[in-house]
Design a protein around this motif. Sequence first.
Motif, PDB file in Angstrom:
ATOM      1  N   ILE A  86       0.837  -1.201   0.000  1.00  0.00           N
ATOM      2  CA  ILE A  86       0.000   0.000   0.000  1.00  0.00           C
ATOM      3  C   ILE A  86       0.871   1.250   0.000  1.00  0.00           C
ATOM      4  O   ILE A  86       0.541   2.252  -0.640  1.00  0.00           O
ATOM      5  N   SER A  87       1.996   1.210   0.692  1.00  0.00           N
ATOM      6  CA  SER A  87       2.907   2.362   0.692  1.00  0.00           C
ATOM      7  C   SER A  87       3.478   2.618  -0.695  1.00  0.00           C
ATOM      8  O   SER A  87       3.599   3.774  -1.112  1.00  0.00           O
ATOM      9  N   ALA A  88       3.817   1.570  -1.417  1.00  0.00           N
ATOM     10  CA  ALA A  88       4.324   1.744  -2.778  1.00  0.00           C
ATOM     11  C   ALA A  88       3.253   2.352  -3.673  1.00  0.00           C
ATOM     12  O   ALA A  88       3.537   3.251  -4.485  1.00  0.00           O
ATOM     13  N   PHE A  89       2.004   1.917  -3.519  1.00  0.00           N
ATOM     14  CA  PHE A  89       0.910   2.486  -4.306  1.00  0.00           C
ATOM     15  C   PHE A  89       0.701   3.952  -3.957  1.00  0.00           C
ATOM     16  O   PHE A  89       0.535   4.800  -4.843  1.00  0.00           O
ATOM     17  N   MET A  90       0.733   4.280  -2.668  1.00  0.00           N
ATOM     18  CA  MET A  90       0.551   5.670  -2.262  1.00  0.00           C
ATOM     19  C   MET A  90       1.705   6.546  -2.740  1.00  0.00           C
ATOM     20  O   MET A  90       1.496   7.704  -3.118  1.00  0.00           O
ATOM     21  N   LEU A  91       2.914   6.011  -2.743  1.00  0.00           N
ATOM     22  CA  LEU A  91       4.049   6.774  -3.279  1.00  0.00           C
ATOM     23  C   LEU A  91       3.857   7.066  -4.760  1.00  0.00           C
ATOM     24  O   LEU A  91       4.196   8.153  -5.234  1.00  0.00           O
ATOM     25  N   ALA A  92       3.308   6.121  -5.502  1.00  0.00           N
ATOM     26  CA  ALA A  92       3.036   6.358  -6.920  1.00  0.00           C
ATOM     27  C   ALA A  92       1.983   7.445  -7.089  1.00  0.00           C
ATOM     28  O   ALA A  92       2.101   8.300  -7.978  1.00  0.00           O
ATOM     29  N   LEU A  93       0.945   7.441  -6.246  1.00  0.00           N
ATOM     30  CA  LEU A  93      -0.063   8.496  -6.310  1.00  0.00           C
ATOM     31  C   LEU A  93       0.524   9.858  -5.965  1.00  0.00           C
ATOM     32  O   LEU A  93       0.216  10.866  -6.617  1.00  0.00           O
ATOM     33  N   TYR A  95       3.656  10.785  -6.291  1.00  0.00           N
ATOM     34  CA  TYR A  95       4.555  11.186  -7.380  1.00  0.00           C
ATOM     35  C   TYR A  95       3.753  11.737  -8.558  1.00  0.00           C
ATOM     36  O   TYR A  95       4.085  12.780  -9.115  1.00  0.00           O
ATOM     37  N   ARG A  96       2.683  11.056  -8.918  1.00  0.00           N
ATOM     38  CA  ARG A  96       1.868  11.525 -10.053  1.00  0.00           C
ATOM     39  C   ARG A  96       1.214  12.865  -9.742  1.00  0.00           C
ATOM     40  O   ARG A  96       1.176  13.756 -10.588  1.00  0.00           O
ATOM     41  N   SER A  97       0.718  13.024  -8.537  1.00  0.00           N
ATOM     42  CA  SER A  97       0.119  14.294  -8.147  1.00  0.00           C
ATOM     43  C   SER A  97       1.151  15.418  -8.186  1.00  0.00           C
ATOM     44  O   SER A  97       0.862  16.525  -8.627  1.00  0.00           O
ATOM     45  N   TRP A  98       2.350  15.125  -7.741  1.00  0.00           N
ATOM     46  CA  TRP A  98       3.398  16.151  -7.746  1.00  0.00           C
ATOM     47  C   TRP A  98       3.812  16.506  -9.179  1.00  0.00           C
ATOM     48  O   TRP A  98       4.018  17.670  -9.500  1.00  0.00           O
ATOM     49  N   ARG A  99       3.908  15.510 -10.046  1.00  0.00           N
ATOM     50  CA  ARG A  99       4.295  15.774 -11.433  1.00  0.00           C
ATOM     51  C   ARG A  99       3.234  16.584 -12.179  1.00  0.00           C
ATOM     52  O   ARG A  99       3.556  17.397 -13.029  1.00  0.00           O
ATOM     53  N   LEU A 100       1.956  16.346 -11.868  1.00  0.00           N
ATOM     54  CA  LEU A 100       0.895  17.032 -12.595  1.00  0.00           C
ATOM     55  C   LEU A 100       0.549  18.392 -12.012  1.00  0.00           C
ATOM     56  O   LEU A 100       0.307  19.331 -12.751  1.00  0.00           O
ATOM     57  N   ALA A 101       0.499  18.512 -10.694  1.00  0.00           N
ATOM     58  CA  ALA A 101       0.002  19.737 -10.074  1.00  0.00           C
ATOM     59  C   ALA A 101       1.043  20.467  -9.239  1.00  0.00           C
ATOM     60  O   ALA A 101       0.741  21.506  -8.677  1.00  0.00           O
TER      61      ALA A 101
END
Length: 181
Positions: A86-93, A95-101
């Motif tokens: 779950i931590s790996a999944f949350m890290l991916a979320l 990262y994606r949020s940081w890259r987009l916004a």
Amino acid sequence: MSVSLVLIVVMAALYACGVFLLLERSMTRVLLGFLLVGNATNILILIMSGRRGAAPIVDGQAPPVDFADPLPQAFVLTAIVITFGISAFMLALIYRSWRLAQADTVSDDVEDLEIGRRGVPAEEEDSQGDGDDESGGESEFGDRAEAAVPADATHRVAPDDPGAPASARPRSTPTDESENA
């Protein structure tokens, strides 16, 4: 059997800090809170596991009544694996949020706030809002959401690939058709 008071205090502090961080708006803090709650749960399982004992290997040297229960150790190991996933999944979320916004803060959804003010039940709102995804509504990432899709995505499909969707195939220009004729 007496349980160490230090372990109970550490577990309670981890739960308290973890729940506090889970209630924050920053996704990074939510991740840290989740990790703290996971570690507190592992300590809770170890506290509740009972007395220490011999390894549960039947070799004839220790009587079976002296064996330790291996089930809590298996629970902790399983909890560690689940927490990692779950931590790996949350890290991916994150990262994606940081890259987009360029931010990892979760903002209020304007439509949800409006529904809350009106007091419309969720069932009625779902029946009224069918097809909202196709209406071209703006995402929380604004115009930066387009940046996640590479501009040259259509060039990755072979022109003669029959299984490729029509939108992914390169368009023929009038000069191409005149050359083929």
